[in-house]
Design an enzyme around this catalytic site. Structure first.
Site, short mmCIF file in Angstrom:
data_model
loop_
_atom_site.label_atom_id
_atom_site.label_comp_id
_atom_site.label_asym_id
_atom_site.label_seq_id
_atom_site.Cartn_x
_atom_site.Cartn_y
_atom_site.Cartn_z
N LYS A 33 37.58 38.97 89.48
CA LYS A 33 37.20 38.71 90.86
C LYS A 33 38.17 37.75 91.55
O LYS A 33 38.46 37.92 92.74
CB LYS A 33 35.77 38.15 90.94
CG LYS A 33 35.61 36.72 90.47
CD LYS A 33 34.21 36.22 90.72
CE LYS A 33 34.07 34.77 90.28
NZ LYS A 33 34.87 33.85 91.08
N THR A 34 38.66 36.74 90.83
CA THR A 34 39.59 35.80 91.45
C THR A 34 40.89 36.50 91.84
O THR A 34 41.46 36.23 92.90
CB THR A 34 39.88 34.62 90.50
OG1 THR A 34 38.64 34.00 90.13
CG2 THR A 34 40.78 33.60 91.16
N ASP A 225 33.64 32.89 97.93
CA ASP A 225 33.59 33.11 96.49
C ASP A 225 32.23 32.68 95.96
O ASP A 225 31.58 31.79 96.53
CB ASP A 225 34.71 32.30 95.82
CG ASP A 225 34.92 32.70 94.37
OD1 ASP A 225 34.45 33.77 93.96
OD2 ASP A 225 35.58 31.92 93.65
N GLU A 226 31.77 33.28 94.87
CA GLU A 226 30.49 32.94 94.24
C GLU A 226 29.35 32.95 95.26
O GLU A 226 28.55 32.03 95.35
CB GLU A 226 30.58 31.56 93.56
CG GLU A 226 31.68 31.42 92.54
CD GLU A 226 31.41 32.15 91.24
OE1 GLU A 226 30.40 32.87 91.17
OE2 GLU A 226 32.20 32.02 90.30
N GLN A 259 24.56 36.34 87.98
CA GLN A 259 25.02 34.99 87.64
C GLN A 259 24.50 33.95 88.64
O GLN A 259 25.09 32.89 88.81
CB GLN A 259 26.54 34.95 87.56
CG GLN A 259 27.11 35.84 86.47
CD GLN A 259 28.60 35.71 86.31
OE1 GLN A 259 29.12 34.66 85.93
NE2 GLN A 259 29.33 36.78 86.59
N ARG A 621 30.52 34.00 78.51
CA ARG A 621 31.67 33.06 78.47
C ARG A 621 32.57 33.38 77.29
O ARG A 621 33.72 32.93 77.24
CB ARG A 621 31.20 31.60 78.34
CG ARG A 621 30.30 31.05 79.46
CD ARG A 621 30.83 31.31 80.84
NE ARG A 621 30.30 32.55 81.39
CZ ARG A 621 30.84 33.21 82.41
NH1 ARG A 621 31.95 32.78 82.97
NH2 ARG A 621 30.29 34.33 82.87
#
Length: 766
Positions: A33-34, A225-226, A259, A621
């Site tokens: 995504k980044t 973002d997020e 998330q 993670r």
């Protein structure tokens, strides 16, 4: 332009090159995504979009910096002219330029949590309220919740439900504290973290033509973002900013509803789940390929999250087919759990050559870290706990920063209280109380009340106050023009802090002096850094090297922004703190009912769903090695308590696990027969409080596994382990349906079983 686009897969590339209108990217863990976000901004810049017309909002300063650096590698230095930063940092920057329009000085102070709590505590004391009932931290949280939902003190009074909650809690004056707190902050020229959003919304709402329209036209492309972590107020501000016909509603959000784990901070998952309702022309892209984790980790994550009720459907997949099973470690006690985790880390380092920096231990509550610390120390494995005290929260650092804050804004009441008699200069608490009383009676700041004729204090105290005040006034005159490093060095020396710290030659004293010198080093680095100006606004704050701008920078820092020099340590952190990180090996610990999921979530299905999302974040993670642990007995609240394995473990198919049974703690425990290397983990994991599970039933000769679609509510079924049962409910998406079944002779009242993995035979209706 094509070179960096060639690095993207098809869905990523489509998201990057879709530049007009509202766009939502649903980005699973490890899906790049980044990269999508940074390459989209690079793509816009290469198309000729001015960098200062691009706004990108993040949740950490570190991610904003990394994003700019990655964009710069593609398009060059103009990347630094993009407006990228956290919600709080960007909004503070706008407020610096516009604050006078809502009655605040441009050099307003930003109060941290300690400042806010201290001020609320002072108000409670002045109102002569019971501090046991009116707990300052609890009231701070209540005020924060109100602001995050755009509830002013006046609106608070009008909300019968909130007022009734306060009366039930025997805190009827909470709204009065809120009102006084807001007034005191404004009088002190200070905003807390919530105010950076709350006051910005107020600024935009009350100045639609003069201010809001200016920023609507400036920011032609807005990225978030997020997005799943945004709260009601953050989204309300975004809605204001993109309501501009010329912009075409160019709002690009990246997030993952699976998330969303910060409801306790006010984040609302509805923002992402209902986003399409607000933007009917929305284009959605799903990033479902996971580049981070191996097959069993991804499969387990998919199975767990499929149990949640409301979600944006997606199926994460990976082509990393390494067959490392997930280790499931059962321990008799939490002490044994700590020992086994430490020993497994030592084994992984020796067998797989995994460095300490690529290993993390995650836990649901910070109190769980103690056992892991003890056993890591036992075998000399270095570790670092994240979520402890930040550098800028250390006393000596806060003392120096209080003086720096006064030089910029002498109205800052909390900085004044901290600095005025430290080092001691004969100004007692009684004198400060009298100053506060005069300030309250005259509606002045404490700084202004220090010279008021009503102030009845001794001549000695007056002389000390005058000396202190003259010193601060001199610094204030130079704060906006003098080199920040030079002025800060003088403040450290003339305040007496340097001599006080230098006089302590103990190791702790030397360390404290080193810490304040590190602040000066940071200011020097800040003043030496070069930032390209915004051609549309050459006087913008991002090119300002004043002490005021430096203080704003550090006031918005978090633990995630600190970068330790020594990286050779195992990371210990809460599962919440681990979001956005990745490690080759991850230990997710304490998978027990009432711990993970937390006992606080048990009464609310939404709470259980959030706990499940938290577990999903934890296991994703891991890149290669995932270990999940639980203990049958754990010390909690001063006594040992028997624990049941977490329901989340039952939601993962046995084929993904390698079960490692408890070996006892060396105190005469009898762990029972050894477990096989591959064991079923369905059911109740042989709960130690329950009798031993009965043997599986004999397989009938006519046993036929039913198709999932044949299992509907009311169906009688036969399970090879649990026997005969009745289906009471079937829920979930088509490929991941979950049945709730009540088995006749089962010790549990009901079980939830994923149908695509279950072996159930349909029985004739009775």
């Amino acid at each position: 332009m094509s070179s960096y686009l060639d690095e993207l897969n098809g869905v990523q590339r489509a998201a990057v090159t879709t530049t007009e209108g509202p766009v939502m990217v649903i980005a699973g863990p490890g899906s790049g995504k980044t990269r999508v976000l940074t390459y989209r901004i690079s793509y816009l810049l290469q198309k000729g979009v001015p960098p200062w017309s691009i706004l990108t909002l993040t949740f950490t300063n570190k991610s904003a910096r990394e994003m700019k650096d990655r964009i710069e590698r593609v398009v060059g230095p103009k990347a630094q002219q993009v407006w990228a930063g956290t919600f709080h940092a960007i909004f503070a920057r706008i407020l610096r330029a516009e604050a006078t329009k809502i009655g605040y000085p441009a050099n307003f102070t930003i109060y941290d949590t300690d400042d806010t709590t201290s001020l609320i505590r002072a108000i409670i004391k002045e109102m002569s309220l019971d501090t046991n009932v009116y707990n300052a931290s609890a009231i701070r949280s209540r005020i924060s919740l109100a602001k995050s939902n755009l509830i002013t003190p006046k609106l608070y009074r009008d909300k019968a439900e909130m007022m009734e909650e306060d009366r039930t809690a025997k805190r009827p004056y909470l709204v009065d504290i809120y009102e006084k707190y807001m007034a005191r902050c404004q009088r002190a020229g200070a905003m807390d973290f919530d105010d950076l959003l709350f006051q910005l919304f107020r600024l935009f709402r009350d100045n639609p033509d003069q201010v809001l329209e200016k920023y609507r036209q400036k920011f032609q492309y807005i990225h978030v973002d997020e997005f799943q972590d945004t709260n009601y107020l953050q989204y309300a501000i975004l809605r204001l900013l993109v309501k501009y016909e010329g912009s075409g509603e160019n709002l690009f959000i990246v997030g993952d509803d699976a998330q969303s784990i910060y409801a306790f901070r006010g984040a609302t998952i509805d923002n992402i789940l209902d986003f399409e309702k607000d933007y009917p022309t929305l284009q959605t892209f799903k990033l479902e390929q996971n580049y981070r984790s191996t097959h069993h980790i991804v499969a387990a994550a998919n199975q767990v999250i499929s149990y949640n009720r409301r979600q944006l459907n997606k199926t994460i997949w990976t082509d990393r087919n390494e067959r490392n099973l997930i280790k499931l470690v059962k321990s008799v006690t939490d002490d044994e759990e700590g020992r086994r985790v430490a020993d497994l880390i030592l084994e992984q380092r020796n067998r797989y050559h995994i460095p300490n920096s690529e290993i993390a231990i995650l836990y649901r509550t910070n109190a769980q870290s103690r056992k892991f610390e003890e056993h890591l120390r036992r075998i000399n494995i270095p570790y670092r706990i994240f979520g402890g005290m930040s550098f800028y929260q250390r006393k000596e650092v806060k003392d120096l920063v209080a003086y720096l804050r006064l030089a910029v804004n002498p109205l800052d009441e909390e900085a004044l209280r901290r600095a005025v008699n430290y080092p001691a200069r004969g100004i007692s608490d009684a004198t400060l109380d009298k100053i506060a009383q005069v300030a309250a009676a005259t509606n002045l700041s404490m700084w202004e009340a220090m010279l008021h004729p009503m102030l009845d204090i001794t001549d000695r105290a007056k002389k000390s106050l005058a000396g202190f005040r003259n010193m601060v006034v001199d610094w204030q005159k130079r704060a906006n023009t003098e080199n920040a490093y030079k002025l800060a060095s003088e403040i450290l020396r003339k305040s007496g802090l340097h001599d006080l710290l230098k006089g302590d030659t103990s190791p702790e004293g030397i360390s404290r002096l080193e810490n304040v010198n590190a602040v000066l080093d940071a200011i020097s680095e800040f003043t030496d850094s070069v930032v390209l100006p915004d051609p549309e606004n050459p006087d913008a704050q991002n090119n300002d090297k004043s002490l005021s701008t430096y203080l704003q920078t550090i006031s918005l820092m978090t633990d995630a922004d600190e970068d330790p020099d020594d990286r050779d340590f195992v990371t210990l952190m809460s599962t919440h703190a681990a979001k956005g990180l990745e490690f080759r090996s991850v230990f997710v610990t304490g998978l027990e009912e009432n711990l993970f999921p937390s006992f606080m979530s048990m009464e609310d299905p939404n709470g259980i769903d959030e706990e499940r999302r938290l577990f999903y974040v934890a296991i994703t993670r891991a890149k290669e090695y995932l270990t999940i642990t639980y203990a049958q007995n754990r010390y909690r609240y001063g006594q040992i308590r028997t624990s049941e394995p977490s329901r989340f473990l039952e939601e993962i198919s046995p084929e993904h696990f390698e079960l490692i049974g408890g070996m006892g703690s060396g105190r005469g425990n009898n762990p029972g027969p050894p477990q096989p290397a591959r064991a079923s983990v369905s059911g109740n994991f042989a709960n130690p409080r329950m009798p031993q599970q009965k043997a599986p039933i004999a397989v009938p000769a006519n046993f036929i596994t039913a198709a999932p679609e044949a299992i509907v509510p009311g169906t009688r079924v036969l399970h090879l382990k649990f026997g005969e049962g009745k289906v009471t409910q079937v829920e979930g998406p088509r490929d991941n349906k979950v049945a709730t079944i009540v088995f006749k002779e089962d010790e549990l009242p009901e079980r939830r079983i994923m149908l695509k993995f279950a072996k159930l035979m349909v029985l004739p209706a009775s």
